[in-house]
Design an enzyme around this catalytic site. Structure first.
Site, PDB file in Angstrom:
ATOM      1  N   GLU A  41     -18.341  41.681  26.044  1.00  0.00           N
ATOM      2  CA  GLU A  41     -19.057  40.927  27.447  1.00  0.00           C
ATOM      3  C   GLU A  41     -20.270  40.106  26.853  1.00  0.00           C
ATOM      4  O   GLU A  41     -21.181  40.595  26.501  1.00  0.00           O
ATOM      5  CB  GLU A  41     -19.364  41.983  28.323  1.00  0.00           C
ATOM      6  CG  GLU A  41     -18.249  42.366  28.864  1.00  0.00           C
ATOM      7  CD  GLU A  41     -18.593  43.453  30.296  1.00  0.00           C
ATOM      8  OE1 GLU A  41     -17.716  43.820  31.009  1.00  0.00           O
ATOM      9  OE2 GLU A  41     -19.560  43.751  30.357  1.00  0.00           O
ATOM     10  N   ASP A  52     -29.064  44.111  37.807  1.00  0.00           N
ATOM     11  CA  ASP A  52     -29.542  44.895  36.570  1.00  0.00           C
ATOM     12  C   ASP A  52     -30.974  45.805  36.673  1.00  0.00           C
ATOM     13  O   ASP A  52     -31.695  45.433  37.485  1.00  0.00           O
ATOM     14  CB  ASP A  52     -29.782  43.587  35.382  1.00  0.00           C
ATOM     15  CG  ASP A  52     -28.289  43.442  35.091  1.00  0.00           C
ATOM     16  OD1 ASP A  52     -27.454  44.257  34.624  1.00  0.00           O
ATOM     17  OD2 ASP A  52     -28.180  42.057  35.120  1.00  0.00           O
ATOM     18  N   TYR A 167     -13.431  46.335  36.284  1.00  0.00           N
ATOM     19  CA  TYR A 167     -14.681  47.063  35.937  1.00  0.00           C
ATOM     20  C   TYR A 167     -14.921  48.176  37.119  1.00  0.00           C
ATOM     21  O   TYR A 167     -15.390  47.541  38.241  1.00  0.00           O
ATOM     22  CB  TYR A 167     -15.922  45.976  35.878  1.00  0.00           C
ATOM     23  CG  TYR A 167     -16.965  46.390  35.298  1.00  0.00           C
ATOM     24  CD1 TYR A 167     -17.840  47.361  35.698  1.00  0.00           C
ATOM     25  CD2 TYR A 167     -17.702  45.672  34.185  1.00  0.00           C
ATOM     26  CE1 TYR A 167     -19.044  47.846  35.192  1.00  0.00           C
ATOM     27  CE2 TYR A 167     -18.790  45.963  33.785  1.00  0.00           C
ATOM     28  CZ  TYR A 167     -19.652  46.953  34.098  1.00  0.00           C
ATOM     29  OH  TYR A 167     -20.755  47.524  33.635  1.00  0.00           O
TER      30      TYR A 167
END
Lengths: 256, 414
Positions: A41, A52, A167
């Site tokens: 990725e 994040d 995912y």
């Protein structure tokens, strides 16, 4: 489409492209593939990475400061594809850099670079009409996130829209390492499996995965493990010269 | 400004066209983990909004606790000195906690309580939304965590102390430019981590659907009152309504009930900062060096950004206007030309602060002073029979430190 997990569980390695620099990112990606990663990725650095944790935030900040752009990341993808025809490549980005480039232009460029799929962190299935059409037109796999908080109806929509893999986020929260794999993960994969099975789409589990023990645990219920922050932290701690070999060893050890 | 070719409606699909859109703007661009919480919020808000008991409790608190309705005050001396249109001030600065922010914080606080959420988080720029949220949490006995950029904590220190006095935990955010945008990022990270028990009281008409709609609806009370008041006092509607625009909650609150009155000009004033170069201002709608449509923090709107889609840093003397994007409803009103957007510089805002203080004995917040500055430009060019209504969104006590530095008040005689 080279997104394939030959050994179970498969390994997906996330890299913030351009940290510490683009050439090193390419070298690290090659080392990761040669040591057993099935999919790379390539993370597009963004000024506001709100999903994040601190590790990827710092990496993103460093790469943004170097002026790394989406077009640069696509160029790395192209060189990676030329060097390793069989690996899986997913472009991983927040939406805004893609919007700025233009959705059509981006999808055409990503396909031309040899990417297999795309994951846009802040694009959910309900908002993905044009994105899905462009992905289809360019034969790219749209990878969507599934979360422990997603009800079954959403998981169904996510499974139907996804290609390549889904995912599955192991826990609520932002990216970053953790001690144990949350029980949320197995429960989510079990719920999700009902909807992915008819399409034969594999499920990869990410967020907080950092050790061989975690990867083994994931292997008991999912098809692949996604390792991000642990790799990015390792890159942060090593010099650009050491980083490819260090990441290579780390990936090899995950399957040991 | 024209939208760059190829970006005209980059994400509008038949599916998303129906929810949370303002023209092509708005929508819901968040990590998947938050979607269920946004759905839950949308549902709970819909139920609360349809429940007369909810409105009656909110109205009661707005009246008895916050001091609504706020006055609509004719600024006679200022109007006379400018020699043109009559300037009226909608006095949101007189509300409890000193700004319009309490209208929304109270509404969402009641909603959080109704949803059984006991932990509240919020972001704040100038600190007014943080203070309002901390106040509501004290009132309802809820845990409160406020995210605030470290740069903003420095320049709005008094509000940091106020929040702590009220029992809130203030968490400094040092990433990026350490201002409002970074505080929102951190609040969203908290929310995505603690999503099951936490309610995020977003302070402006920003973010993912349903926030822009919820915040606007809690701020509509400004124009609902003002429309009645101006008709009572002047027997006609104003020629123009002027409000400052950061995220845009006070402006949308001041504009909303006048949207159908086509002859009423709606003027939003952005932060012109110290220049027109990207990085020196927060004027998203500025023709050159301004924003382009993009996605930031959950919504599709105008965003100050570079040509690679990285969000630009911003500058304004007022922390509350110092933000790279703008509420999506303003983006729609801009494109449709129903509202006009202009900017006032740091220097103009400071001069307007001083002018209002000295002609009317009212010290505006630096944010609101941007609206005063625009009214001061407009009024002399208008007839004496015309009326400008300025939304005086907050009071300036929080800015005394900045004003002392910027205006050299320690030794100034003039």
């Amino acid at each position: 489409m080279p997104i394939e997990f030959k050994k179970k569980p498969g390994i997906v390695a996330y890299l913030t492209a351009g940290d510490p620099d683009l050439e090193t990112t390419l070298a690290i990606a090659l080392a990761a593939i040669d040591n057993g990663a099935d999919v790379i990725e390539l993370g597009v650095p963004f000024s506001d990475p709100l999903a994040d944790g601190p590790v990827i935030q710092r990496a993103s900040e460093r790469a943004v400061a170097l002026g790394v752009r989406l077009v640069d990341v696509l160029e790395i993808a192209q060189r990676l594809r030329a060097a390793r025809p069989a690996c899986g490549i997913v472009i991983f980005s927040y939406l805004n850099p893609v919007v700025r480039m233009g959705m059509t232009k981006f999808c055409v460029a990503a396909a031309a670079a040899g990417a297999d799929g795309v994951l846009l962190t802040d694009l959910i299935v309900e908002e993905a009409g044009e994105y899905l059409a462009e992905m289809k037109a360019n034969r790219l796999a749209p990878v969507f996130l599934a979360a422990p908080t997603s009800p079954d109806a959403r998981l169904k929509a996510i499974a139907e829209a996804s290609k390549g893999f889904v995912y599955a986020i192991s826990r609520v929260g932002i990216t970053g390492t953790q001690q144990k794999i949350a029980s949320d993960a197995a429960e989510l994969v079990t719920r999700l499996r009902r909807f992915t099975e008819p399409f034969g789409i594999p499920i990869a589990v990410g967020f907080g995965i950092s050790s061989a023990e975690h990867v083994r645990a994931i292997g008991e219920f999912a098809d692949a493990a996604i390792i991000g922050s642990a790799i990015v932290a390792l890159i942060e701690m090593t010099t650009p010269t050491e980083a490819p070999a260090a990441v290579g060893r780390f990936i090899a050890d995950l399957r040991a | 400004m024209s939208i760059t070719a190829g970006l005209t409606s980059p994400m509008v699909s038949p599916v998303d066209a129906k929810v949370g859109r303002f023209g092509i703007y708005g929508g819901r661009y968040v990590p998947e983990t938050l979607v269920a919480a946004l759905d839950e919020l949308e549902h709970a808000y819909g139920e609360a909004d349809a429940d007369p008991a909810f409105h009656s409790e909110l109205d009661g608190l707005l009246h008895h606790y916050c001091g609504r309705p706020t006055p609509l005050y004719f600024a006679k001396r200022m109007s006379e000195q400018l020699g043109g249109a009559k300037i009226y001030l909608k006095r949101e600065d007189l509300l409890h906690t000193g700004a319009h922010k309490i209208n929304n914080a109270l509404g969402q606080g009641l909603l959080a309580r109704r949803m059984g959420k006991h932990r509240i988080i919020a972001e704040t720029g100038a600190g007014q939304h943080g203070v309002a949220t901390a106040t509501v949490c004290a009132l309802f006995g809820m845990e409160c965590v406020i995210y605030m950029g470290e740069e903003d904590m420095r320049r709005q220190e008094l509000n940091v102390f106020r929040m702590r006095l009220l029992g809130a935990e203030v968490r400094g955010v040092g990433s990026g430019s350490a201002t409002l945008k970074d505080a929102i990022n951190e609040a969203m990270r908290d929310w995505v981590t603690n999503v099951r028990e936490t309610y995020y009281i977003l302070g402006s008409a920003l973010g993912a659907h349903p926030y822009p709609t919820i915040v606007r609806n809690f701020q509509r009370v400004i124009s609902r009152e003002a429309r009645v008041q101006i008709l009572e006092q002047e027997g006609k509607l104003p020629t123009a309504i002027v409000a400052c625009v950061g995220g845009g909650s006070n402006a949308i609150g001041a504009f909303y009930e006048f949207l159908g009155d086509k002859d009423v000009r709606l003027v939003g004033v952005e932060a012109g900062g110290r220049g027109t170069t990207l990085g020196d201002h927060a004027a998203r709608f500025q023709t050159t060096g301004g924003g382009l449509p993009g996605v930031l923090q959950g919504t599709y709107s105008y965003v100050l950004q570079n040509d690679a889609g990285q969000v630009a840093t911003t500058h304004s003397v007022s922390a509350g206007l110092d933000y790279a994007s703008v509420g999506p409803e303003h983006a729609m009103l801009h494109d449709s030309h129903r509202a006009e957007y202009t900017s006032a510089s740091d220097a103009e805002a400071l001069a307007a602060t001083s002018a209002l203080a000295r002609t009317e004995g009212i010290l505006p917040a630096l944010e609101s002073a941007h609206a005063i500055a625009e009214a001061m430009k407009m009024a002399p060019k208008m007839a004496k029979s015309e009326v400008i209504m300025v939304n005086l969104s907050g009071r300036g006590d929080k800015d005394i430190g900045i004003l002392a530095r910027e205006m050299d008040l320690q030794g100034a005689k003039s």
